[in-house]
Design a protein around this motif. Structure first.
Motif, PDB file in Angstrom:
ATOM      1  N   SER A  49       7.553   5.544  -4.786  1.00 40.68           N
ATOM      2  CA  SER A  49       6.344   5.098  -5.610  1.00 40.68           C
ATOM      3  C   SER A  49       5.486   6.214  -6.377  1.00 40.68           C
ATOM      4  O   SER A  49       5.418   7.295  -5.841  1.00 40.68           O
ATOM      5  CB  SER A  49       5.141   4.300  -4.942  1.00 40.68           C
ATOM      6  N   ARG A  68       7.446   1.863  -9.062  1.00 38.35           N
ATOM      7  CA  ARG A  68       8.546   2.284  -8.260  1.00 38.35           C
ATOM      8  C   ARG A  68       8.974   3.622  -9.215  1.00 38.35           C
ATOM      9  O   ARG A  68       9.267   3.334 -10.284  1.00 38.35           O
ATOM     10  CB  ARG A  68       9.663   1.139  -8.200  1.00 38.35           C
ATOM     11  N   ARG A  99       7.210  13.450   0.507  1.00 37.58           N
ATOM     12  CA  ARG A  99       8.058  14.304  -0.522  1.00 37.58           C
ATOM     13  C   ARG A  99       7.287  14.082  -1.778  1.00 37.58           C
ATOM     14  O   ARG A  99       7.725  13.150  -2.493  1.00 37.58           O
ATOM     15  CB  ARG A  99       9.546  13.782  -0.613  1.00 37.58           C
ATOM     16  N   LEU A 105       1.175  -0.951  -4.884  1.00 36.30           N
ATOM     17  CA  LEU A 105       2.348  -0.977  -5.786  1.00 36.30           C
ATOM     18  C   LEU A 105       2.426  -2.483  -5.771  1.00 36.30           C
ATOM     19  O   LEU A 105       2.430  -3.250  -4.686  1.00 36.30           O
ATOM     20  CB  LEU A 105       3.503  -0.516  -4.965  1.00 36.30           C
ATOM     21  N   GLN A 163       2.294  -1.904   4.748  1.00 33.32           N
ATOM     22  CA  GLN A 163       1.104  -2.493   4.786  1.00 33.32           C
ATOM     23  C   GLN A 163       1.019  -3.241   3.419  1.00 33.32           C
ATOM     24  O   GLN A 163       1.197  -2.848   2.314  1.00 33.32           O
ATOM     25  CB  GLN A 163       0.098  -1.323   4.806  1.00 33.32           C
ATOM     26  N   GLN A 188       7.188  21.128   4.365  1.00 31.18           N
ATOM     27  CA  GLN A 188       7.869  19.971   4.627  1.00 31.18           C
ATOM     28  C   GLN A 188       7.782  19.055   3.529  1.00 31.18           C
ATOM     29  O   GLN A 188       8.690  18.086   3.349  1.00 31.18           O
ATOM     30  CB  GLN A 188       7.606  19.811   6.003  1.00 31.18           C
ATOM     31  N   ASP A 194      14.900  -3.260  -1.134  1.00 30.22           N
ATOM     32  CA  ASP A 194      15.147  -1.671  -0.770  1.00 30.22           C
ATOM     33  C   ASP A 194      14.043  -0.996  -0.943  1.00 30.22           C
ATOM     34  O   ASP A 194      13.832   0.264  -1.248  1.00 30.22           O
ATOM     35  CB  ASP A 194      15.887  -1.202  -1.988  1.00 30.22           C
ATOM     36  N   LEU A 195      12.652  -1.696  -0.595  1.00 28.69           N
ATOM     37  CA  LEU A 195      11.331  -1.008  -0.596  1.00 28.69           C
ATOM     38  C   LEU A 195      11.127   0.019   0.720  1.00 28.69           C
ATOM     39  O   LEU A 195      11.333  -0.625   1.824  1.00 28.69           O
ATOM     40  CB  LEU A 195      10.298  -1.823  -0.583  1.00 28.69           C
ATOM     41  N   PRO A 196      11.082   1.217   0.510  1.00 27.99           N
ATOM     42  CA  PRO A 196      10.887   2.123   1.668  1.00 27.99           C
ATOM     43  C   PRO A 196       9.610   1.394   2.492  1.00 27.99           C
ATOM     44  O   PRO A 196       8.768   1.573   1.940  1.00 27.99           O
ATOM     45  CB  PRO A 196      10.848   3.341   1.370  1.00 27.99           C
ATOM     46  N   ARG A 249      13.133  10.247   6.776  1.00 28.17           N
ATOM     47  CA  ARG A 249      13.981  11.447   6.093  1.00 28.17           C
ATOM     48  C   ARG A 249      13.352  12.854   6.779  1.00 28.17           C
ATOM     49  O   ARG A 249      11.960  12.896   6.916  1.00 28.17           O
ATOM     50  CB  ARG A 249      13.547  11.409   4.561  1.00 28.17           C
ATOM     51  N   PRO A 250      14.204  13.685   6.912  1.00 31.98           N
ATOM     52  CA  PRO A 250      13.891  15.043   7.423  1.00 31.98           C
ATOM     53  C   PRO A 250      13.030  15.657   6.513  1.00 31.98           C
ATOM     54  O   PRO A 250      13.022  15.625   5.399  1.00 31.98           O
ATOM     55  CB  PRO A 250      15.496  15.692   7.882  1.00 31.98           C
ATOM     56  N   ALA A 251      12.352  16.585   7.066  1.00 24.87           N
ATOM     57  CA  ALA A 251      11.509  17.620   6.143  1.00 24.87           C
ATOM     58  C   ALA A 251      12.288  18.285   5.427  1.00 24.87           C
ATOM     59  O   ALA A 251      13.312  18.659   5.723  1.00 24.87           O
ATOM     60  CB  ALA A 251      10.651  18.453   7.143  1.00 24.87           C
ATOM     61  N   THR A 254       0.306   1.722  -9.990  1.00 21.89           N
ATOM     62  CA  THR A 254       1.438   2.294  -9.107  1.00 21.89           C
ATOM     63  C   THR A 254       2.824   1.637  -9.594  1.00 21.89           C
ATOM     64  O   THR A 254       2.854   0.503  -9.767  1.00 21.89           O
ATOM     65  CB  THR A 254       1.108   2.104  -7.866  1.00 21.89           C
ATOM     66  N   THR A 258      12.372   4.275   6.984  1.00 17.90           N
ATOM     67  CA  THR A 258      12.461   5.759   6.317  1.00 17.90           C
ATOM     68  C   THR A 258      12.073   6.718   7.113  1.00 17.90           C
ATOM     69  O   THR A 258      10.892   6.652   7.453  1.00 17.90           O
ATOM     70  CB  THR A 258      11.581   5.860   4.872  1.00 17.90           C
ATOM     71  N   LYS A 297       0.776  -1.108  -0.096  1.00 20.79           N
ATOM     72  CA  LYS A 297      -0.034   0.051  -0.137  1.00 20.79           C
ATOM     73  C   LYS A 297       0.782   1.277  -0.169  1.00 20.79           C
ATOM     74  O   LYS A 297       1.807   1.298   0.791  1.00 20.79           O
ATOM     75  CB  LYS A 297      -0.889   0.064   1.163  1.00 20.79           C
ATOM     76  N   ARG A 298       0.617   2.155  -1.132  1.00 21.51           N
ATOM     77  CA  ARG A 298       1.200   3.271  -0.928  1.00 21.51           C
ATOM     78  C   ARG A 298       0.217   4.546  -0.819  1.00 21.51           C
ATOM     79  O   ARG A 298      -1.037   4.317  -0.689  1.00 21.51           O
ATOM     80  CB  ARG A 298       2.098   3.592  -2.249  1.00 21.51           C
ATOM     81  N   TYR A 299       0.760   5.613  -0.690  1.00 22.07           N
ATOM     82  CA  TYR A 299      -0.240   6.805  -0.267  1.00 22.07           C
ATOM     83  C   TYR A 299      -1.249   7.054  -1.580  1.00 22.07           C
ATOM     84  O   TYR A 299      -2.369   7.231  -1.413  1.00 22.07           O
ATOM     85  CB  TYR A 299       0.711   8.283  -0.413  1.00 22.07           C
ATOM     86  N   ASN A 359       9.372   9.513  -0.499  1.00 20.44           N
ATOM     87  CA  ASN A 359       9.643   8.699   0.574  1.00 20.44           C
ATOM     88  C   ASN A 359       9.393   7.426   0.490  1.00 20.44           C
ATOM     89  O   ASN A 359       9.600   6.300   1.093  1.00 20.44           O
ATOM     90  CB  ASN A 359       8.980   9.352   1.712  1.00 20.44           C
ATOM     91  N   GLN A 360       8.236   6.860  -0.168  1.00 22.18           N
ATOM     92  CA  GLN A 360       7.695   5.712  -0.428  1.00 22.18           C
ATOM     93  C   GLN A 360       8.107   5.115  -1.893  1.00 22.18           C
ATOM     94  O   GLN A 360       7.815   4.039  -2.020  1.00 22.18           O
ATOM     95  CB  GLN A 360       6.012   5.785  -0.514  1.00 22.18           C
ATOM     96  N   ASP A 373       7.604   2.589   6.599  1.00 24.67           N
ATOM     97  CA  ASP A 373       7.442   3.757   7.201  1.00 24.67           C
ATOM     98  C   ASP A 373       8.572   4.175   8.379  1.00 24.67           C
ATOM     99  O   ASP A 373       9.752   3.491   8.276  1.00 24.67           O
ATOM    100  CB  ASP A 373       6.040   3.916   8.357  1.00 24.67           C
ATOM    101  N   SER A 374       8.514   4.905   9.431  1.00 26.38           N
ATOM    102  CA  SER A 374       9.716   5.232  10.318  1.00 26.38           C
ATOM    103  C   SER A 374      10.250   3.933  10.765  1.00 26.38           C
ATOM    104  O   SER A 374      11.500   3.824  11.282  1.00 26.38           O
ATOM    105  CB  SER A 374       9.343   6.134  11.150  1.00 26.38           C
TER     106      SER A 374
END
Lengths: 299, 322
Positions: free
Chosen positions: B266, B277, B99, A186, A217, B173, A207-209, A245-247, B275, A243, A180-182, B263-264, A211-212
């Protein structure tokens, strides 16, 4: 003469439009719904229609479609209802021109529900339901469990179906894995078939990112909805790369505001200002000293 | 008579007996009733207490921005009133942990201009005011022409933000560069600074100035627009907040746009909703950025116009061929 010429052009274009028939292969057109259309399927279909189709096709029977070229046909129209169930299903999946493809957005079952809803506006319609396949009869109510095999780096799914009170493994069923992505799901690895024990192992990219804390999911789905019905499972597993990453506003930059300004800039500015004012203060103090010296001499 | 009195006395006695009995009974019954009432009340109270304190009763399941389901106590709830302050605050901060990136596949663009009309509709712009526009490109005389949609590049090192004297245009951000029409003084420094010509100035009264009167200004939508200020592509920040793809991306009929989260890793195609990569898409298709030599670090990537899916009628003069 000019009028005839315009007429000729109009006739020519209308002929061309009618020539652009949306041809559906006989095999696709012969496809039938795996379930009978009932009030509940029509109701479910209506919700999907309102969310996905209404914005262009309008309300069925009201001829209030959006004025595009060509105008999207009304769902209750003769033209639309002339399609076989299979042809409707094919066109929903494929899409053409401004009509989008719903291949990746709606499941096959949902598409049949929409068709069920549209058929509700055709009093002459008599449904032919597809004969249940042998696999379908053997495996209903499939449940899927997802697990992460850390040693092999694979995501494993086990498929079981309830037969009476006994749960049995489902063999030879094709499943797909998604992360699940945003904005969407995928696809991970290829579609794979379950073995005799009902197990499927998906290769998961390293290498799939996630969350923190590296959580991803995952969604696993059975592809053959006709044979097995709709079956999917979700699980959150720590399979991704953590993952955090900073803002993008974190680093200091020359962005007009003091809070964001680089430290060296703040220092350089303060130094310049203090130097200038310091010089002025020195000059004033010297003038004062001269004045004092002058007033002493007078005494 | 005596018989009668005899008869009467026990009657009387009975009566008296009965009356004392009834008083006792009354108290007895009252006691019983009281006990029952107390017990019932206690039961109801304990039941109420149990309902109040039982786990899960005062908790509500909430989906967080990073897609985790958590339970939150009801007391901690705060209704979000959409007012100007709230809109400004959330618009300035942006979405945490994201991002956003856009990928534009030039091979697929056929100048349908649906992205443009969808954008203009959302942001209340006139037909000649563009947040995104499709340009006709031709690198040299003998190369094939192509169409190039050009939105704001949402640079990570934005020159427009650096020159703004009043902090009206800012970086968030999640990488999006926005403009606050309420702060903008209309100096147009940012237009001069932007190497991508992504900004427009409202010279005239905005299209829907009358209709938009009274609606709270949404910095993530730039509506209502303001005369004498700047407007620009916002990556449809209001839609991203809801987890939806931008207006232009979902309006495209040709599958030109991909939008997603770096960041994801995707991106999702707005037309097919498939979707991919991000890293793979850019690697396989030789993705590039516009004018990277300027050091602006754009957040929009282009895929080259190979295997054009359409024919220009006259390859020599692309403008005539549209």
């Amino acid at each position: 003469m000019k009028r005839y010429f315009i007429l000729l052009i109009i006739v020519r274009f209308s002929l061309q439009l009618s020539a652009q028939e949306w041809v559906v292969a006989p095999a696709d057109a012969a496809l039938k719904s795996p379930f009978a259309f009932t009030d509940s399927t029509r109701k479910a279909g209506e919700a999907i229609y309102v969310a996905n189709c209404k914005s262009c096709h309008g309300d069925p029977g009201k001829n209030n479609a959006i004025q595009l070229v060509p105008i999207p046909p009304d769902a209750a129209s003769v033209k639309m209802q002339a399609n076989t169930d299979g042809a409707m299903h094919y066109k929903l999946i494929q899409g053409r021109g401004p009509m989008p493809s719903f291949k990746n957005t709606l499941s096959s079952t949902d598409l049949w529900r929409v068709i069920s809803f549209m058929r509700g506006y055709n009093p002459k319609y008599v449904q032919e339901v597809a004969l249940p396949t042998i696999a379908g009869a053997a495996a209903q109510n499939v449940s899927i469990k997802l697990d992460w095999n850390k040693a092999s780096g694979q995501v494993e799914a086990s498929l079981t179906s309830l037969k009476g009170q006994v749960s049995q493994p489902v063999a030879g069923a094709e499943v797909k894995l998604f992360a699940k992505r945003y904005f969407g799901n995928l696809p991970v690895d290829e579609a794979r078939k379950s073995d005799a024990a009902g197990k499927v192992a998906f290769n998961f990219p390293k290498d799939l990112p996630g969350d923190s804390i590296g959580n991803v999911q995952l969604i696993v789905k059975l592809t053959d909805e006709v044979a097995y019905g709709e079956a999917s499972a979700e699980a959150t597993l720590a399979v991704g790369v953590p993952t955090n990453r900073p803002a993008l506003t974190a680093p200091r930059a020359m962005w007009g505001v003091l809070a964001k300004a680089p430290i060296w800039l703040i220092f350089a500015y303060l130094l310049a200002v203090l130097t200038a004012w310091g010089f002025i203060a020195y000059v004033i103090s010297q003038i004062k000293a001269i004045y004092r010296a002058g007033s002493k001499e007078q005494l | 008579m005596s018989q009668n009195s005899k008869d009467a006395s026990p009657d009387h006695g009975n009566l008296e007996h009965g009356s004392t009995n009834s008083r006792r009974d009354f108290f007895k019954n009252f006691g019983l009733f009281g006990a029952v009432a107390a017990a019932g009340g206690a039961a109801i109270y304990s039941g109420y207490n149990y309902e109040e304190t039982k786990p899960g009763a005062n908790f509500v399941r909430v989906l967080t921005a990073d897609n985790r389901i958590i339970e939150v106590p009801k007391e901690g709830f705060k209704d979000i009133k959409v007012d100007l302050n709230q809109l400004q605050k959330q618009g300035r901060e942006g979405l945490k942990g994201h991002r956003f990136v856009m990928v534009i596949d030039l091979a697929k663009c056929r100048n349908a201009r649906k992205c443009i009309t969808a954008c203009q509709g959302a942001h209340h712009l006139r037909p000649h005011e563009y947040h995104i526009n499709t340009l006709v490109m031709q690198e040299s005389e003998h190369t094939a022409p192509y169409f190039m949609p050009k939105p704001c590049q949402h640079c990570d090192n934005p020159p427009c933000v650096a020159v703004c004297p009043v902090d009206a245009t800012f970086k968030r951000q999640d990488g999006i560069v926005l403009i606050d029409n309420e702060r903008c003084i209309g100096c147009r420094f940012c237009i001069a600074a932007c190497p991508y010509s992504a900004r427009l100035f409202h010279w005239e009264e905005p299209l829907m100035a009358e209709a938009d009167k009274g609606t709270p200004y949404n910095v993530e939508l730039n509506v209502p627009q303001r005369k004498g200020t700047i407007s620009k592509c916002l990556f449809s920040s209001d839609r991203l907040r809801e987890g939806k793809l931008p207006y232009c991306v979902s309006a495209c009929p040709n599958g030109v746009y991909y939008f997603g989260d770096e960041n994801q890793d995707s991106v999702t195609n707005g037309t097919t909703k498939e979707t991919f990569r991000l890293s793979e898409l850019l690697k396989v298709n030789a993705g590039y950025q516009l004018m990277p030599e300027l050091g602006t670090k754009p957040r929009v990537y282009y895929l080259p116009a190979k295997n054009r899916l359409f024919e220009f009628k006259d390859d020599k003069d692309p403008v005539k061929s549209i």
